[in-house]
Design an enzyme around this catalytic site. Structure first.
Site, mmCIF file in Angstrom:
data_model
loop_
_atom_site.group_PDB
_atom_site.id
_atom_site.type_symbol
_atom_site.label_atom_id
_atom_site.label_comp_id
_atom_site.label_asym_id
_atom_site.label_seq_id
_atom_site.Cartn_x
_atom_site.Cartn_y
_atom_site.Cartn_z
ATOM 1 N N TYR A 102 0.713 -1.271 0.036
ATOM 2 C CA TYR A 102 -0.033 0.063 -0.098
ATOM 3 C C TYR A 102 0.860 1.228 -0.010
ATOM 4 C CZ TYR A 102 -3.801 2.974 1.675
ATOM 5 O OH TYR A 102 -4.837 4.029 1.895
ATOM 6 N N LYS A 135 -0.929 -1.014 -4.374
ATOM 7 C CA LYS A 135 -1.993 -0.048 -4.325
ATOM 8 C C LYS A 135 -1.586 1.184 -4.169
ATOM 9 C CE LYS A 135 -5.986 1.718 -1.176
ATOM 10 N NZ LYS A 135 -6.219 1.702 0.006
#
Length: 302
Positions: A136, A164
């Site tokens: 992320y 992400k």
């Protein structure tokens, strides 16, 4: 389960009762609405899931309940946001034990690790598990950027499979593709950049407003992937005022209020968060009510 990092993956909210217990009944209603809309995975315990307020036992309950609800139809991913490498490794081990299929991994919390420390942190966790991992990358909210050079170091770890992408720089989709080809799957993590990111080659969308509007979110993704950009843009333009509720420090309260409006959630949050009040609440409600009243008729894209 062979986890495919693609499609719409809701970063679901954690449902609470008025007396601050997990509300598994409402949680199930929402998850079933996501599945009915055709989402491609469920992500638990992210920012929207109020991860920092959840106990380890609550995370276990959420994983086990979600696995029970989805019945193998889509993968279940749990976010790991820990302050120490030791705790993150333990969280990864617990996730597998409780039945999760993959991990979303943030850099270390609180301590602002440098590039070397952050990379080693990711490596240690990847070495400790065979579960597939999505990094992320959100320097705006979490203060640490995972650079392309860092991804270069991580590419030898086969279970680090996706990113992400939440840097707010849409050109990163192209930069990642140019440097790594298809080595990493790319999922847009910013609602207001989703259509553009998918059009530029992102594999999926870790979505927020999907929690309240699952069918519209899936429609945008599927239409773009089918090359029906004009139809997707029409829905996206309607959606944009709502999507902007996701890029706000009170995104949790905003999106939970939207879930109430569409009948698949409650607005109970865990303190120190509080439900919206006063003029702020009025402004957000106006945006939500306008969106609900003008909800578009979706084209057939199946």
């Amino acid at each position: 389960m062979n986890l495919q990092w693609k499609g719409v993956m809701p970063a679901v909210t954690t449902k609470f009762t008025k007396d601050d217990q997990l509300d598994l009944n409402t949680f199930e209603v929402n998850i079933k609405a996501q599945l009915q809309a055709g989402v491609h995975g469920i992500i638990l315990g992210g920012t929207l899931g109020e991860a920092s307020t959840l106990t380890d036992d609550e995370k276990r309950i959420l994983i086990e309940k979600t696995v029970e609800i989805v019945k193998g139809k889509v993968p279940v991913v749990i976010n790991i946001a820990e302050q120490s490498t030791k705790s993150a490794i333990q969280a990864a081990q617990n996730a597998k034990k409780y039945g999760a299929h993959g991990l979303m991994l943030l850099p270390p919390m609180r301590y602002k690790a440098d590039d070397r420390e952050t990379t080693v942190y990711f490596k240690r966790i990847a070495e400790s598990t065979d579960m597939p991992i999505m990094i992320y990358n959100n320097p705006i909210d979490y203060g640490i950027e995972v650079t392309l050079d860092m991804f270069e170091e991580l590419k030898s770890f086969p279970n680090i499979q996706a990113v992400k992408e939440s840097t707010r720089d849409i050109t990163n989709v192209t930069r990642i593709r140019n440097r790594f080809g298809d080595r990493y799957k790319i999922l847009c993590g910013v609602d207001t950049l989703a259509l553009e990111s998918i059009a530029m080659g992102a594999d999926g969308w870790v979505a927020g407003l999907v929690c309240a509007f699952p069918k519209e979110t899936v429609a945008i993704y599927e239409l773009v992937k089918a090359g029906r950009i004009g139809e997707a843009i029409e829905i996206y333009r309607w959606f944009m005022p709502l999507l902007e509720l996701d890029i706000h420090k009170k995104l949790v309260q905003n999106i939970k209020l939207a879930e109430v409006a569409t009948g698949i959630g409650t607005e109970f949050v865990r303190e120190p968060r509080l439900p919206l009040a006063g003029e702020e609440r009025k402004r957000v409600l106006q945006i939500i009510e306008k969106g609900v009243k003008s909800r578009p008729t979706l084209p057939n894209f199946s």
